[in-house]
Design a protein around this motif. Structure first.
Motif, PDB file in Angstrom:
ATOM      1  N   TYR A  50       0.951  -1.100   0.057  1.00 56.47           N
ATOM      2  CA  TYR A  50      -0.099   0.120   0.113  1.00 56.47           C
ATOM      3  C   TYR A  50       0.685   1.336   0.090  1.00 56.47           C
ATOM      4  O   TYR A  50       1.767   1.463   0.789  1.00 56.47           O
ATOM      5  CB  TYR A  50      -0.997  -0.005   1.169  1.00 56.47           C
ATOM      6  CG  TYR A  50      -2.237  -0.750   0.983  1.00 56.47           C
ATOM      7  CD1 TYR A  50      -3.321  -0.385   0.072  1.00 56.47           C
ATOM      8  CD2 TYR A  50      -2.467  -1.787   1.843  1.00 56.47           C
ATOM      9  CE1 TYR A  50      -4.163  -0.943   0.047  1.00 56.47           C
ATOM     10  CE2 TYR A  50      -3.776  -2.625   1.445  1.00 56.47           C
ATOM     11  CZ  TYR A  50      -4.525  -2.136   0.651  1.00 56.47           C
ATOM     12  OH  TYR A  50      -5.614  -2.752   0.580  1.00 56.47           O
ATOM     13  N   ASN A  51       0.352   2.218  -0.681  1.00 52.24           N
ATOM     14  CA  ASN A  51       1.080   3.592  -0.872  1.00 52.24           C
ATOM     15  C   ASN A  51       0.284   4.462   0.239  1.00 52.24           C
ATOM     16  O   ASN A  51      -0.837   4.512  -0.005  1.00 52.24           O
ATOM     17  CB  ASN A  51       1.046   3.875  -2.211  1.00 52.24           C
ATOM     18  CG  ASN A  51       1.716   5.567  -2.243  1.00 52.24           C
ATOM     19  OD1 ASN A  51       1.806   6.306  -1.325  1.00 52.24           O
ATOM     20  ND2 ASN A  51       2.200   5.666  -3.381  1.00 52.24           N
ATOM     21  N   ARG A  52       1.014   4.833   1.386  1.00 49.85           N
ATOM     22  CA  ARG A  52       0.117   5.679   2.473  1.00 49.85           C
ATOM     23  C   ARG A  52      -0.369   6.583   1.799  1.00 49.85           C
ATOM     24  O   ARG A  52      -1.599   7.020   2.157  1.00 49.85           O
ATOM     25  CB  ARG A  52       1.163   5.871   3.602  1.00 49.85           C
ATOM     26  CG  ARG A  52       1.496   4.678   4.510  1.00 49.85           C
ATOM     27  CD  ARG A  52       2.481   4.973   5.376  1.00 49.85           C
ATOM     28  NE  ARG A  52       3.488   4.310   5.060  1.00 49.85           N
ATOM     29  CZ  ARG A  52       4.861   4.486   5.284  1.00 49.85           C
ATOM     30  NH1 ARG A  52       4.987   5.749   5.886  1.00 49.85           N
ATOM     31  NH2 ARG A  52       5.926   4.145   4.910  1.00 49.85           N
ATOM     32  N   ARG A  53       0.040   7.447   0.972  1.00 45.77           N
ATOM     33  CA  ARG A  53      -0.645   8.514   0.502  1.00 45.77           C
ATOM     34  C   ARG A  53      -1.980   8.511  -0.307  1.00 45.77           C
ATOM     35  O   ARG A  53      -2.750   8.958  -0.135  1.00 45.77           O
ATOM     36  CB  ARG A  53       0.421   9.447  -0.339  1.00 45.77           C
ATOM     37  CG  ARG A  53       1.669   9.820   0.286  1.00 45.77           C
ATOM     38  CD  ARG A  53       2.459  10.886  -0.256  1.00 45.77           C
ATOM     39  NE  ARG A  53       3.715  11.116   0.507  1.00 45.77           N
ATOM     40  CZ  ARG A  53       4.739  11.246   0.083  1.00 45.77           C
ATOM     41  NH1 ARG A  53       5.090  11.172  -1.456  1.00 45.77           N
ATOM     42  NH2 ARG A  53       5.761  11.610   0.789  1.00 45.77           N
TER      43      ARG A  53
ATOM     44  N   ARG B  10      -3.700   5.453  -0.945  1.00 48.99           N
ATOM     45  CA  ARG B  10      -4.363   4.455  -0.198  1.00 48.99           C
ATOM     46  C   ARG B  10      -4.531   3.292  -1.279  1.00 48.99           C
ATOM     47  O   ARG B  10      -5.694   2.743  -1.330  1.00 48.99           O
ATOM     48  CB  ARG B  10      -5.481   4.904   0.469  1.00 48.99           C
ATOM     49  CG  ARG B  10      -5.392   5.837   1.397  1.00 48.99           C
ATOM     50  CD  ARG B  10      -6.236   5.308   2.944  1.00 48.99           C
ATOM     51  NE  ARG B  10      -5.997   6.256   3.832  1.00 48.99           N
ATOM     52  CZ  ARG B  10      -5.585   6.075   4.997  1.00 48.99           C
ATOM     53  NH1 ARG B  10      -5.141   4.770   5.171  1.00 48.99           N
ATOM     54  NH2 ARG B  10      -5.200   6.766   5.748  1.00 48.99           N
TER      55      ARG B  10
ATOM     56  N   ARG C 219      -2.518   0.245  -3.760  1.00 48.29           N
ATOM     57  CA  ARG C 219      -1.227  -0.467  -3.813  1.00 48.29           C
ATOM     58  C   ARG C 219      -0.421  -0.258  -4.944  1.00 48.29           C
ATOM     59  O   ARG C 219      -0.886   0.311  -5.884  1.00 48.29           O
ATOM     60  CB  ARG C 219      -1.532  -2.106  -3.963  1.00 48.29           C
ATOM     61  CG  ARG C 219      -2.331  -2.658  -2.888  1.00 48.29           C
ATOM     62  CD  ARG C 219      -2.302  -4.135  -3.198  1.00 48.29           C
ATOM     63  NE  ARG C 219      -2.917  -4.910  -1.987  1.00 48.29           N
ATOM     64  CZ  ARG C 219      -2.114  -5.268  -0.910  1.00 48.29           C
ATOM     65  NH1 ARG C 219      -0.999  -5.007  -0.822  1.00 48.29           N
ATOM     66  NH2 ARG C 219      -2.763  -5.906   0.398  1.00 48.29           N
TER      67      ARG C 219
END
Length: 188
Positions: free
Chosen positions: A68-71, A73, A75
């Protein structure tokens, strides 16, 4: 060094603890889940696995599912695209599940070369000899000879996995589905 010690401990535990081994194989069973449901199944598995297997699940997720890319949300793209490793569709289409053919030719080449550092001429001679055998085999197939069957235990395992995969839409419990697939595979 720490990773090596942890890997040796996990290997020992895998070889001596059938429950741990089943849980480890459940990570690989993710290959039999449709792409659209990988998030759900990975999450269920992460809540179920013992702490010792979490680094393996994390590695699998990073390389094969995408983290997941935190920014955003969403993948990130995985290192290996889903269609390269997923076995869900190939199982439904009765396609080969393994790369045993590739491994067999690799072993044969290694055997024929007889060492780690063959001369160029030995390498070329070996390839020519193996190609001649492959050509003969291809001609036999063209003439109507059937390829050799898999061993019965592998055919039976493939049939059981296909039955589980065919029932995918009926099975609502992610862990039961993954366990079902994992029960049919051994890692060596």
């Amino acid at each position: 060094m720490q990773r090596h010690i942890a890997a040796v401990g996990a290997t020992r535990q895998y070889n001596n603890d059938p429950d741990f081994a089943l849980k480890a194989r459940m990570i690989l069973a993710l290959a039999f889940v449709p792409h659209c449901d990988l998030d759900i199944y990975t999450e269920a598995l992460s809540d179920f696995l013992p702490e010792e297997l979490m680094p393996i699940l994390d590695w699998f997720e990073y390389n094969y599912i995408g983290i997941y890319n935190r920014r955003s949300r969403r993948r990130r793209p995985p290192l290996y695209p889903h269609d390269m490793w997923s076995k869900y569709e190939t199982t439904l289409n009765d396609e080969d599940q393994t790369n045993n053919h590739t491994e067999a030719i690799h072993r044969r080449i290694a055997f024929e070369l007889g060492g780690n550092h063959p001369t160029l001429w030995k390498f070329i001679e070996t390839l020519m000899k193996l190609q001649k055998g492959r050509d003969l085999y291809m001609e036999q197939l063209i003439a109507g000879r059937r390829p050799p069957l898999k061993l019965k235990k592998y055919r039976s395992a493939d049939e059981r996995v296909k039955k589980i995969v065919l029932g995918y839409n009926n099975e609502r419990d992610a862990l039961k589905y993954l366990k079902g697939v994992a029960h049919n595979y051994q890692m060596n």
